[in-house]
Every structure is written in structure tokens, then in C-alpha cells.
Design a protein around this motif. Structure first.
Motif, PDB file in Angstrom:
ATOM      1  N   PRO A   2       0.828  -1.204   0.000  1.00 15.57           N
ATOM      2  CA  PRO A   2       0.000   0.000   0.000  1.00 15.57           C
ATOM      3  C   PRO A   2       0.866   1.260   0.000  1.00 15.57           C
ATOM      4  O   PRO A   2       1.908   1.322   0.628  1.00 15.57           O
ATOM      5  N   ARG A  36      -5.870  11.256 -14.088  1.00 17.58           N
ATOM      6  CA  ARG A  36      -5.580  10.036 -14.853  1.00 17.58           C
ATOM      7  C   ARG A  36      -4.666  10.351 -16.037  1.00 17.58           C
ATOM      8  O   ARG A  36      -3.713   9.622 -16.313  1.00 17.58           O
ATOM      9  N   SER A  85       2.665  -3.297 -16.465  1.00 19.33           N
ATOM     10  CA  SER A  85       2.961  -2.898 -15.080  1.00 19.33           C
ATOM     11  C   SER A  85       2.892  -1.380 -14.921  1.00 19.33           C
ATOM     12  O   SER A  85       2.474  -0.884 -13.875  1.00 19.33           O
ATOM     13  N   ILE A  88      -0.822  -0.575 -14.690  1.00 12.80           N
ATOM     14  CA  ILE A  88      -1.353  -0.956 -13.372  1.00 12.80           C
ATOM     15  C   ILE A  88      -0.905   0.051 -12.309  1.00 12.80           C
ATOM     16  O   ILE A  88      -1.703   0.471 -11.464  1.00 12.80           O
ATOM     17  N   SER A  89       0.344   0.457 -12.364  1.00 14.23           N
ATOM     18  CA  SER A  89       0.839   1.458 -11.402  1.00 14.23           C
ATOM     19  C   SER A  89       0.102   2.779 -11.555  1.00 14.23           C
ATOM     20  O   SER A  89      -0.280   3.408 -10.562  1.00 14.23           O
ATOM     21  N   GLU A  91      -2.917   3.284 -12.780  1.00 17.82           N
ATOM     22  CA  GLU A  91      -4.298   3.136 -12.310  1.00 17.82           C
ATOM     23  C   GLU A  91      -4.380   3.108 -10.793  1.00 17.82           C
ATOM     24  O   GLU A  91      -5.262   3.722 -10.189  1.00 17.82           O
ATOM     25  N   TYR A  92      -3.464   2.390 -10.161  1.00 13.51           N
ATOM     26  CA  TYR A  92      -3.474   2.309  -8.700  1.00 13.51           C
ATOM     27  C   TYR A  92      -3.232   3.682  -8.078  1.00 13.51           C
ATOM     28  O   TYR A  92      -3.967   4.115  -7.177  1.00 13.51           O
ATOM     29  N   LEU A  93      -2.230   4.376  -8.564  1.00 11.32           N
ATOM     30  CA  LEU A  93      -1.936   5.695  -8.009  1.00 11.32           C
ATOM     31  C   LEU A  93      -3.035   6.704  -8.326  1.00 11.32           C
ATOM     32  O   LEU A  93      -3.329   7.577  -7.506  1.00 11.32           O
ATOM     33  N   THR A  94      -3.671   6.559  -9.479  1.00 11.32           N
ATOM     34  CA  THR A  94      -4.791   7.425  -9.817  1.00 11.32           C
ATOM     35  C   THR A  94      -5.929   7.226  -8.834  1.00 11.32           C
ATOM     36  O   THR A  94      -6.519   8.201  -8.342  1.00 11.32           O
ATOM     37  N   SER A  95      -6.243   5.974  -8.526  1.00  4.70           N
ATOM     38  CA  SER A  95      -7.335   5.722  -7.580  1.00  4.70           C
ATOM     39  C   SER A  95      -7.000   6.253  -6.188  1.00  4.70           C
ATOM     40  O   SER A  95      -7.865   6.826  -5.520  1.00  4.70           O
ATOM     41  N   GLN A  96      -5.747   6.094  -5.762  1.00  2.00           N
ATOM     42  CA  GLN A  96      -5.354   6.605  -4.451  1.00  2.00           C
ATOM     43  C   GLN A  96      -5.395   8.134  -4.415  1.00  2.00           C
ATOM     44  O   GLN A  96      -5.852   8.727  -3.431  1.00  2.00           O
ATOM     45  N   LYS A  99      -9.014   9.350  -4.223  1.00  2.00           N
ATOM     46  CA  LYS A  99      -9.570   9.235  -2.866  1.00  2.00           C
ATOM     47  C   LYS A  99      -9.151  10.432  -2.017  1.00  2.00           C
ATOM     48  O   LYS A  99      -9.976  11.029  -1.314  1.00  2.00           O
TER      49      LYS A  99
END
Length: 123
Positions: A2, A36, A85, A88-89, A91-96, A99
Motif C-alpha cells: 500500500p 488520470r 505494469s 497498473i501502477s 491506475e493504482y496511483l490514480t485511484s489513491q 480518494k
């Protein structure tokens, strides 16, 4: 693994006015809409493409040194895995980030509403 991302404005809550809150809210909303695109630009930029191509070139050189087709088969797979990869990185950081931006947006919207109510009470 995380990753915690904190977004803070360099604004003291006691010095906020309705106009400053509205300005901060509009900036955060613009950031929310463009995050994004910025993440994809960062993670899928020329730097990551260069790294993937360099890794493929290293595999190509290893193929010539060893005459093993394993390295040739690994070249496109390594480039694809590198790009996936990166996606994926991003997208993950965008979602975080989204938030955290939503939390800050809610904070400033609540603060603006309180300031509006205080202004109505004074009048």
C-alpha cells in the motif's frame, strides 16, 4: 504494497474565506478531472518506453551471445509486461490520488458551507 498519498493545501483553515474555499474547490475539481491523464503521461512516457526497449535490446544481445531462442521469445513479453505494469501502477496511483482529492474536496465544501451559514447568521 500500500502507498499512502497525502494531499494538503498550504492554507490555514482559520484564514479561509468563501472565495478562497471556492477557488480551492475549483482547483481540486480540475485536478480530479486531469489526474488520470497526468499519471498515464508520467508512467507511459518516453522514459518507460526507453527502459522497455533497452531491456529488449539486452535480451537481443544475450540471444546473440548464447544462440538460445528463449531470449528472442522473451523480448516482446518483457516489453508487454513492462507496459502493463506501468498501466497498473498508473491506475493504482490514480485511484489513491482520487480518494485523497475527494476527501479534501469534501473538507473544503463543508468549510465553505459553514462559512456561508455563518455569514447568513450574521446578516
Amino acid at each position: 504494497m500500500p502507498i499512502k498519498i497525502d494531499i494538503h493545501a498550504n492554507v490555514n483553515d482559520y484564514d479561509l474565506t468563501i472565495e478562497k474555499c471556492s477557488e480551492i474547490i475549483s482547483v481540486l475539481q480540475d485536478t480530479y478531472r486531469n489526474i488520470r491523464k497526468e499519471m498515464y503521461t508520467h508512467f507511459l512516457g518516453m522514459r518507460s518506453l526507453k527502459k522497455a526497449i533497452i531491456f529488449a535490446m539486452i535480451l537481443f544481445v544475450l540471444y546473440f551471445l548464447s544462440d538460445d531462442f528463449f531470449f528472442v521469445y522473451l523480448m516482446p513479453i518483457s516489453v508487454i509486461l513492462s507496459l502493463v505494469s506501468s498501466i497498473i501502477s498508473a491506475e493504482y496511483l490514480t485511484s489513491q490520488m482520487k480518494k485523497q482529492i475527494c476527501q479534501q474536496l469534501q473538507h473544503y465544501k463543508n468549510k465553505r458551507d459553514r462559512l456561508l451559514n455563518d455569514q447568513k447568521i450574521k446578516v
